[in-house]
Enzyme design. Structure first.
Site, PDB file in Angstrom:
ATOM      1  N   ASP A   1       5.603 -55.083  24.907  1.00  0.00           N
ATOM      2  CA  ASP A   1       6.577 -54.008  24.772  1.00  0.00           C
ATOM      3  C   ASP A   1       6.382 -53.042  25.940  1.00  0.00           C
ATOM      4  O   ASP A   1       5.266 -52.565  26.180  1.00  0.00           O
ATOM      5  CB  ASP A   1       6.386 -53.266  23.446  1.00  0.00           C
ATOM      6  CG  ASP A   1       7.466 -52.221  23.220  1.00  0.00           C
ATOM      7  OD1 ASP A   1       7.233 -51.057  23.575  1.00  0.00           O
ATOM      8  OD2 ASP A   1       8.544 -52.578  22.701  1.00  0.00           O
TER       9      ASP A   1
ATOM     10  N   ASN B   1      15.314 -45.153  30.525  1.00  0.00           N
ATOM     11  CA  ASN B   1      16.767 -45.097  30.364  1.00  0.00           C
ATOM     12  C   ASN B   1      17.295 -43.664  30.479  1.00  0.00           C
ATOM     13  O   ASN B   1      18.319 -43.408  31.125  1.00  0.00           O
ATOM     14  CB  ASN B   1      17.172 -45.684  29.022  1.00  0.00           C
ATOM     15  CG  ASN B   1      17.207 -47.209  29.047  1.00  0.00           C
ATOM     16  OD1 ASN B   1      17.406 -47.815  30.092  1.00  0.00           O
ATOM     17  ND2 ASN B   1      17.006 -47.826  27.887  1.00  0.00           N
TER      18      ASN B   1
ATOM     19  N   ASP C   1      17.614 -51.784  32.867  1.00  0.00           N
ATOM     20  CA  ASP C   1      17.804 -53.243  32.915  1.00  0.00           C
ATOM     21  C   ASP C   1      16.978 -53.868  34.026  1.00  0.00           C
ATOM     22  O   ASP C   1      16.437 -54.972  33.876  1.00  0.00           O
ATOM     23  CB  ASP C   1      19.279 -53.577  33.124  1.00  0.00           C
ATOM     24  CG  ASP C   1      20.113 -53.340  31.874  1.00  0.00           C
ATOM     25  OD1 ASP C   1      21.359 -53.401  31.986  1.00  0.00           O
ATOM     26  OD2 ASP C   1      19.531 -53.097  30.789  1.00  0.00           O
TER      27      ASP C   1
ATOM     28  N   GLU D   1      13.321 -53.973  24.720  1.00  0.00           N
ATOM     29  CA  GLU D   1      12.273 -54.069  25.729  1.00  0.00           C
ATOM     30  C   GLU D   1      11.071 -54.873  25.236  1.00  0.00           C
ATOM     31  O   GLU D   1       9.999 -54.842  25.835  1.00  0.00           O
ATOM     32  CB  GLU D   1      11.826 -52.671  26.163  1.00  0.00           C
ATOM     33  CG  GLU D   1      11.071 -51.862  25.098  1.00  0.00           C
ATOM     34  CD  GLU D   1      11.998 -51.057  24.186  1.00  0.00           C
ATOM     35  OE1 GLU D   1      13.209 -51.399  24.132  1.00  0.00           O
ATOM     36  OE2 GLU D   1      11.517 -50.115  23.546  1.00  0.00           O
TER      37      GLU D   1
END
Length: 590
Positions: A468, A476, A485, A514
């Site tokens: 993770d 973000n 991304d 993620e």
């Protein structure tokens, strides 16, 4: 047993030193002595001058020597030509030097002569070998000496030069003089002579196993049905050029032979894709690429220096592979052997290969440190405390960066990924099982693969790694979803390149957002934890166009009989949760 060191610069000053030494040690007392000469220069004139001076001043004292990739005296590098005289202080100690011409005698003939000498001399307790770089495999030579008496220890090294890529080498003695295809054998022994020998590697196997499917003696032709060279090219990007030997030194093949671990480096790559080794590797042997792990090296040396200290030697002989010298490029060349410095005086050299008899069999090693400790009489004092190397200072070497590229390509290939994502037809074919952004398997496919693996867990074990990206929401929020991304794709690239190392033995997928999952077949949990940490390091070293460097947390678990998909996934999720809660950017195993 005492050691005296002489540095050679010119004949006149060297002779003066020896005359002074003669006056000190030959006044009314006769003691066994042996001169050993170590030279980084292959200049025959200089070597013969050294031998002439010794022979003239000490006509009845044996001498021998070899060319080296570095001379080791008292665990330090010494001058280009160093002479050491060992004085044996007990009258029962015996030393004899033999030399054999390998250009005019077969291996069988030479080994038979050596065996005959051991039969005639029951006093022998140890044999020290000095070999020129052999034209062919040393396997037959080693195998023929299996009949040497079980109580005789055998150790030694292969001579070389200051250019470790060169095949030039020489050995010499008062028996036959200087030869470029020869072996010198020293016999040690006597009622009051004792010897203890060990070898240290510290190199660890990395990645999947390969089976030797075709070989011809020392020429390794195929691994798992593909040219042997392709393994080094594909997984390490080592090219088939003049630097092949140098570039493979740090990545020898690791396998079991004669009930001991052997490291074997290639000597050359061939036009047909085969690679030439220093000894035979039989068809059916299982090998793995290995790498030098600083922590393991430190721990191995710490333990073995303790054993040698407990033996309480008078003198230590050291044979260290030239590859180990190149490995410690960020430190002193002899840094790893410092723990032996406080134990006893030492002599030796950086070699092209190392010999040691283990479990009754003589083996030639590469990338190995062989230590032979000698003592006259009983133990004289409490064992010396040896130096303990600083693990943290020793671990930060350039190889760590290279290991990361062994698992993955660290640079972010966004353009290449965009091209792959733009291949609509391929995308549609794989849409059912492939995640659209990363090109990895989707969660449904990963669950299916875990379920299949569980059904076969009795036949083949497997482990899971759950990953993770740490603090991904901040990426973000700060840099936008497009950069988010890019970070996801960057981690996916690392996992895909890791899969290339293990071929069909790893499945990687995007678990959601993620989060990612890796399924590793046929691996134990400690190996998987190591792989997980390499992924962590590689991702931490990846540069992104906008976002600062990011980190990832990883959970690891091994499948057990009786597990279900839910119980197994819950356990690896708990491991990941623990990694997150205890600081992030780490690996936790449950």
């Amino acid at each position: 047993m005492r050691q005296f060191r002489f540095e050679y610069t010119d004949a006149e000053s060297f002779a003066e030193k020896l005359y002074a030494f003669q006056t000190q040690w030959e006044s009314g007392q006769t003691k066994t002595k042996l001169f050993q000469i170590f030279t980084e220069t292959l200049d025959p004139e200089a070597i013969e001058t050294v031998c002439e001076v010794i022979g003239r001043i000490f006509p009845d004292t044996p001498y021998m020597g070899c060319s080296t990739s570095g001379n080791i005296i008292d665990c330090e590098l010494s001058s280009r030509i160093t002479v050491v005289c060992t004085v044996f202080e007990l009258p029962s100690t015996r030393v004899e030097v033999f030399q054999y011409d390998l250009s005019g005698n077969s291996v069988d003939a030479v080994t038979e002569k050596i065996l005959e000498e051991t039969r005639k001399n029951p006093w022998v307790k140890a044999m020290e070998l000095y070999f020129t770089i052999p034209e062919r495999s040393t396997t037959r030579f080693c195998d023929k000496l299996k009949d040497v008496r079980e109580d005789i220890q055998i150790f030694g090294g292969v001579a070389c030069s200051d250019d470790i890529t060169s095949v030039a080498s020489c050995v010499f003695s008062g028996v036959l003089g200087l030869l470029t295809r020869s072996i010198v054998v020293i016999f040690y022994g006597g009622d009051d002579f004792y010897v203890e020998s060990v070898n240290v590697t510290g190199w660890k196997p990395l990645g999947r196993k390969f089976r030797v499917t075709r070989s011809d003696g020392s020429v390794l032709q195929e691994l798992d049905g593909i040219p042997a060279y392709d393994v080094y090219h594909k997984y390490l990007n080592i090219k088939n050029d003049e630097n092949f030997f140098y570039n493979t030194l740090e990545f020898p093949l690791f396998y079991e032979h004669n009930n001991t671990t052997i490291l074997r480096t290639p000597v050359a790559s061939n036009a047909d894709g085969s690679i030439t080794m220093t000894s035979d590797i039989d068809v059916g042997s299982v090998v793995r690429i290995s790498y030098g792990d600083p922590g393991t090296i430190v721990e191995s040396i710490r333990q073995d220096s303790g054993k040698i200290a407990a033996f309480q030697p008078d003198l230590i002989h050291i044979f260290s592979c030239a590859a180990r010298r190149t490995f410690w490029t960020s430190k002193e060349p002899t840094y790893e052997i410092y723990p032996f410095k406080d134990i006893a005086p030492s002599l030796g050299f950086f070699s092209h290969g190392e010999f040691l008899r283990t479990n009754g069999s003589l083996n030639q090693h590469n990338v190995t440190l062989v230590i032979a400790a000698m003592r006259e009489g009983g133990k004289k004092a409490a064992a010396a405390s040896s130096r303990t190397a600083d693990k943290n200072s020793m671990s930060r070497v350039p190889l760590v960066s290279r290991l990361a590229t062994f698992i993955s390509v660290t640079s972010l290939e966004l353009e290449d990924m965009n091209k792959k994502l733009g291949q609509v037809n391929e995308k549609l074919k794989k849409a059912a099982i492939i995640d659209g952004l990363t090109g990895l398997y989707n969660r449904r496919e990963m669950q299916s693969r875990i379920e299949t693996a569980l059904a076969n867990v009795k036949q083949e074990t497997f482990s899971l790694i759950m990953l993770d990206i740490d603090n991904f929401k901040q990426v973000n929020d700060t840099y936008g979803h497009q950069e988010g991304d890019a970070v996801i794709v960057g981690l996916a690239n690392i996992l895909q390149n890791g899969e290339a190392l293990y071929r069909q033995r790893v499945s990687s997928g995007r678990w959601g957002g993620e989060e990612f999952m890796m399924l590793l077949y046929g691996t134990d949990v400690s190996s998987v934890a190591f792989i997980a940490d390499l992924v962590r390091q590689c991702f931490g070293n990846t540069s992104f166009p906008v976002a600062r460097p990011q980190t990832v947390s990883l959970g690891v678990t091994q499948a057990l009989e009786g597990d279900t998909v839910d119980s197994l996934c819950l356990r690896v999720d708990m491991a990941l949760y623990k990694a997150k809660k205890t600081g992030k950017n780490k690996v936790v195993v449950l």
